[in-house]
Design a protein around this motif. Structure first.
Motif, mmCIF file in Angstrom:
data_model
loop_
_atom_site.group_PDB
_atom_site.id
_atom_site.type_symbol
_atom_site.label_atom_id
_atom_site.label_comp_id
_atom_site.label_asym_id
_atom_site.label_seq_id
_atom_site.Cartn_x
_atom_site.Cartn_y
_atom_site.Cartn_z
ATOM 1 N N VAL A 26 -14.717 12.201 29.972
ATOM 2 C CA VAL A 26 -14.624 11.001 28.928
ATOM 3 C C VAL A 26 -15.928 10.197 29.127
ATOM 4 O O VAL A 26 -16.288 9.370 28.021
ATOM 5 N N ARG A 312 -8.795 4.856 26.524
ATOM 6 C CA ARG A 312 -9.130 5.609 27.461
ATOM 7 C C ARG A 312 -7.925 6.234 28.305
ATOM 8 O O ARG A 312 -6.829 5.692 28.048
ATOM 9 N N ARG A 359 -18.049 5.908 26.968
ATOM 10 C CA ARG A 359 -17.471 7.016 26.395
ATOM 11 C C ARG A 359 -18.219 7.706 25.308
ATOM 12 O O ARG A 359 -18.115 8.821 25.004
#
Ligand code: NAD
Length: 484
Positions: A26, A312, A359
């Protein structure tokens, strides 16, 4: 998360070997370090599995099934730890991890416990001759698995291997060792006999994976991963003539007929193309759509692709996940660029998203829909393993089947039609190990699973797994009347 991941040998953690970084897909940041097993550590893992084998193999099948079931039950108790480990390693959404990956792991142990416990032996009676078969475990089984569905795929092999009486040495992917570390802890906590389940971490070629498959104490290799890795493992075991079970790559086709329920077909293809970031061996990368509905289908699929949420992992409505590594992201993006060079029209995606937050250091790519490429283009031939598909029109059923079958791979296919006759006819003409009709990725664990051509060797699932993880011995007795 722990700050380091160790091996698990003979029932205890082993923190030996140089360490390497595991990164969060991520954000791209290091999350912990992983020990890499060298030849000596692999040697000890195989020796521990070998030492545990006689006791484990000698247990009544019902007792081994009870242990296997207990592992499944204990997964429920450590459910959230497993969810956290899997998300940390892969960046998957919490919704998918909670509903698919971890529950399937528990189901793998429970299902194979039942299947093994209930499996009858066979006997054949012919006049004064009785033949029957007993099945013995293979011995020490090397379980080598990839990063895309780490827990689901490892347990899919460990469950039946243990239930059939083997001991195992598991090597998870170097990208995703976390959930196997939790499973090792679960095995220790329920008192699974030491050495029955061992875990070693490291890379593939020139590292732990290669040392394991080359080890003379390994009796069989069960592997899921890329086709060229399967080929290399086959060479490694060739001199010792060891059994292998290979679940390999795919370039799966989906066929959408004009008589299909188009709403269901579009939604089904959204799932089959983009689930897990397209990083499932069963994902569709080639879609063939009957000409009268082609334009509408492409427009709707592209529209849905643009809507897919890039939240997320912890957000429940997140759909898109990152690629597993910077290297894999770059590979997928290189195919997006190649598609442009080969003359594709890009209807959605085609690049990497920008978030303006942490990210941007991660490994995301956009869900991508392409048309206009020749059938023989590399994008239509090679497994990309990302959230991308190419859509081409067809005019006849025979043409659709021929296009689908014209591939080096043969893992899975999907057919969307409202005609029962066509569904059977087309499904039976497709050169793949699996065909879904009006659905995708619906699995019954008792059915054979695997691919043809470059997509694999052998079948696992239900009794097919038990067939691989054991060898039959046929005993034939001449029944002589009048003799004891
Ligand atoms: P990969 O082949 O690179 O690696 C898989 C595993 O093998 C890893 O643990 C790796 O460390 C190990 N390995 C690599 N080289 C090795 C060697 N020479 N000897 C021993 N071990 C070695 O695959 P990946 O990139 O991790 O996974 C993606 C691939 O897996 C895709 O091709 C996908 O289609 C395939 N896959 C297939 C199925 C299926 O059921 N058919 C399921 C999931 C994934």
């Amino acid at each position: 998360m722990p700050d380091q991941v160790t091996h698990f040998i003979g029932g205890v953690p082993v923190a030996e070997g140089a360490t390497f970084a595991a990164c969060d897909p991520v954000t791209g940041r290091q999350i912990y370090r992983v020990h890499e097993a060298d030849r000596d550590v692999v040697d000890r893992a195989v020796a521990a599995a070998r030492a545990a084998l006689p006791g484990w193999a000698a247990l009544p099948a019902a007792e081994r099934a009870a242990w296997t079931r207990r592992l499944g039950d204990a997964i429920e108790e450590r459910f959230e730890d497993l969810v956290a480990a899997e998300i940390a390693d892969t960046g998957k959404s919490v919704t998918q991890t909670r509903t698919l990956d971890i529950p399937r792991g528990a189901a793998n142990f429970r299902s194979f416990a039942e299947i093994a416990a209930q499996r009858p032996d066979s006997a054949f009676h012919l006049a004064d001759v009785l033949s029957y078969t007993v099945r013995r475990p293979l011995g020490v089984v090397a379980v080598i698995v990839p990063w895309n569905l780490p827990f689901l795929l490892a347990t899919w092999k460990i469950g039946p291997a243990l239930a059939a009486g083997n001991t195992v040495v598991v090597k998870p992917s170097e990208h995703t060792p976390g959930s196997m570390a939790v499973l090792a802890g679960i095995a220790a906590s329920i008192g699974l006999p030491p050495g029955v389940l061992n875990v070693v971490n490291g890379f593939g070629p020139g590292s732990t994976g290669q040392f394991l498959v080359e080890h003379p104490g390994v009796d069989a290799v069960t592997f899921t991963g890329e086709s060229r890795t399967g080929s290399s493992i086959m060479k490694s075991v060739a001199d010792r003539v060891k059994p292998v079970s290979f679940e390999l790559g795919g370039k799966n086709a989906g066929l959408v007929f004009a008589d299909a329920d188009l709403d269901a077909a579009v939604e089904g293809c959204v799932r089959s193309v983009f689930t897990n970031g397209g990083q499932v061996c069963l994902c569709t990368e080639r879609l063939y759509v009957e000409r009268p509905v082609f334009a509408e289908f492409v427009a709707r699929l592209a529209g849905r692709a643009r809507e897919l949420a890039f939240g997320r992992p912890e957000d429940e409505d997140t759909v898109m996940m990152p690629m597993i590594s910077a290297e894999h992201r770059d590979k997928v993006l290189s195919y997006y660029a190649l598609a442009g060079d080969e003359g594709a029209e890009i209807h959605a995606g085609g690049g990497a998203p920008r978030f303006g937050d942490e990210r941007d250091g991660g490994y995301y790519v956009e869900p991508t829909v392409l048309t206009g490429l020749p059938h023989d283009s590399r994008v239509n031939r090679e497994e990309i393993f990302g959230p991308v598909c190419h859509v081409a029109p067809f005019d006849t059923e025979a043409e659709a089947v021929a296009l689908a079958n014209d591939s080096e791979y043969g893992l899975a296919a999907t057919v969307w039609t409202s005609s029962l006759g066509r569904a059977h006819r087309v499904a039976q003409s497709l050169e793949t190990g699996l065909v879904w009709v009006n659905t995708w990725y619906l699995r019954d664990l008792r059915t054979p699973f695997g691919g043809v051509k470059l997509s694999g060797i052998g079948r696992e699932g239900g009794t097919h797994s038990l067939d691989f993880y054991s060898e039959p011995t046929t005993i034939t007795i001449k029944l002589e009347p009048g003799h004891d």
